[in-house]
Design a protein around this motif. Structure first.
Motif, short mmCIF file in Angstrom:
data_model
loop_
_atom_site.label_atom_id
_atom_site.label_comp_id
_atom_site.label_asym_id
_atom_site.label_seq_id
_atom_site.Cartn_x
_atom_site.Cartn_y
_atom_site.Cartn_z
N ASN A 92 0.78 -1.23 0.00
CA ASN A 92 0.00 0.00 0.00
C ASN A 92 0.81 1.27 0.00
OD1 ASN A 92 -1.95 -1.98 1.70
ND2 ASN A 92 -3.06 -0.52 0.46
N HIS A 141 -4.55 10.12 -1.72
CA HIS A 141 -3.24 10.51 -1.16
C HIS A 141 -3.13 12.03 -1.20
CE1 HIS A 141 -2.12 6.31 -1.65
NE2 HIS A 141 -2.36 6.39 -2.93
N GLY A 191 -4.37 1.85 -7.71
CA GLY A 191 -5.16 2.80 -8.48
C GLY A 191 -4.95 2.62 -9.98
O1 LIG Z 1 -3.03 4.26 -4.23
C1 LIG Z 1 -2.63 3.29 -4.89
O2 LIG Z 1 -3.06 3.03 -6.00
C2 LIG Z 1 -1.57 2.36 -4.40
C3 LIG Z 1 -0.78 2.82 -3.29
O3 LIG Z 1 -1.23 3.50 -2.40
C4 LIG Z 1 0.60 2.41 -3.29
O4 LIG Z 1 0.96 1.37 -3.90
O5 LIG Z 1 1.41 3.10 -2.69
#
Ligand SMILES: O=C([O-])CC(=O)C(=O)O
Ligand SMILES: NC(=O)C1=CN([C@@H]2O[C@H](COP(=O)(O)OP(=O)(O)OC[C@H]3O[C@@H](n4cnc5c(N)ncnc54)[C@H](O)[C@@H]3O)[C@@H](O)[C@H]2O)C=CC1
Length: 272
Positions: free
Chosen positions: A192, A224, A250
């Motif tokens: 993550n 984020h 994502g």
């Molecule tokens: O938000 C996302 O798609 C994946 C994510 O946080 C990461 O791998 O750091």
């Protein structure tokens, strides 16, 4: 006008949410690049659609990729980073690294690249603003912070939750499940928090970059927010990522890799 430059050969390691889209984009055509090989955990699952590509790449184990290609794109589980990247940079070639969280346990890969004239490229991936962060880091960054909010499904099974017996399955309100350094975030949430490590490597490092993670049943997107204060600018930016078929990843991540590959040989290159 004729393309005078020889095409660079590209291989893709891992045919999951990211790798599959990258392979299809390469097959559609990216200036100056040609797809030559891919690796999958269960090759038989992929033979059908690979054979239907305009120009089918070889389907080989990961340890053959470095020999076949000039650029290897790593989109595999983070435990495979060393096995994929080391042979590439040892040959003075380029590795595009998605599982950047694993770089903190494999920092010598950067030294290996340096010793052999190779390069490790970390695309912006699921994050936003690494152009501004790397620019600010040329001066002095005073602080850098990441606040991540994810739907519960994108966090379940993370080692930090399992080790600390934190249950999030039934939460009905946002719950802050981690606050600490990017280094610790990467250990506790390896699938993550690639974004935390990418931010830290662009800016002030994994120990000084602060991270907060929220399990949030009210959001459907991986969100984020970065906040940076420096001697050239103060900025904050937020990205709300629509999950791909892999809820941890994502959709924009694969597009970021494709944009990064396009920049490698493009006649016009925009952004840092
Ligand atoms: O938000 C996302 O798609 C994946 C994510 O946080 C990461 O791998 O750091
Ligand atoms: N830098 C960033 O912003 C982001 C990075 N990531 C990271 O990128 C990596 C890939 O992500 P996804 O495509 O979403 O994962 P995924 O789980 O959908 O795909 C990974 C693929 O690798 C395959 N694989 C496993 N062992 C293999 C082997 N020995 N040889 C070849 N393939 C093998 C799996 O079968 C799977 O198809 C993950 O480590 C993820 O954490 C994900 C999202 C954002």
């Amino acid at each position: 006008m004729a393309d005078n430059k020889a095409k660079m050969r590209v291989a893709v390691a891992g045919l999951g949410a990211i790798g599959t889209d990258v392979v299809k984009a390469l097959d559609q055509g990216i200036e100056g690049l040609t797809l030559v090989a891919v690796s999958a955990n269960s090759p038989d699952k992929h033979r059908g659609w690979i054979a239907e590509l305009k120009s089918a790449p070889k389907l080989v184990p990961i340890d053959e990729l470095a020999e076949l290609a000039d650029i290897v794109v790593e989109c595999a589980p983070s435990k495979l980073v060393r096995a994929i990247v080391a042979p590439v940079v040892e040959r003075g070639k380029t590795a595009v690294l998605l599982s950047v969280g694993a770089l903190l346990q494999n920092e010598d890969l950067v030294d290996l690249a340096k010793a052999h004239g190779g390069q490790i490229i970390v695309p912006t991936g699921a994050l936003i603003g690494l152009d501004a962060v790397t620019a600010a880091a040329v001066g002095t960054i005073h602080s850098a912070r990441l606040v991540t909010r994810k739907p519960v499904a994108g966090l379940i099974g993370a080692p930090h939750l399992v080790e600390n017996n934190i249950r999030i399955d039934d939460i009905t309100e946002p719950l802050r499940i981690f606050e600490g350094s990017a280094r610790d975030a990467a250990k506790g949430f390896p699938a993550n928090l690639n974004v935390a490590v990418a931010l830290s490597l662009a800016g002030i490092g994994p120990d000084r970059t602060r991270v907060e993670i929220w399990a949030d049943p009210t959001v459907t997107r991986n969100t984020h927010r970065i906040e940076v204060d420096s001697d050239s600018a103060r900025f904050s930016m937020m990205i709300e990522n629509i999950p791909s078929e892999n809820p941890k990843t994502g959709r924009i991540t694969a597009l970021s890799v494709i944009a990064c590959l396009r920049k490698l040989r493009a006649s016009l290159r925009i952004g840092t």
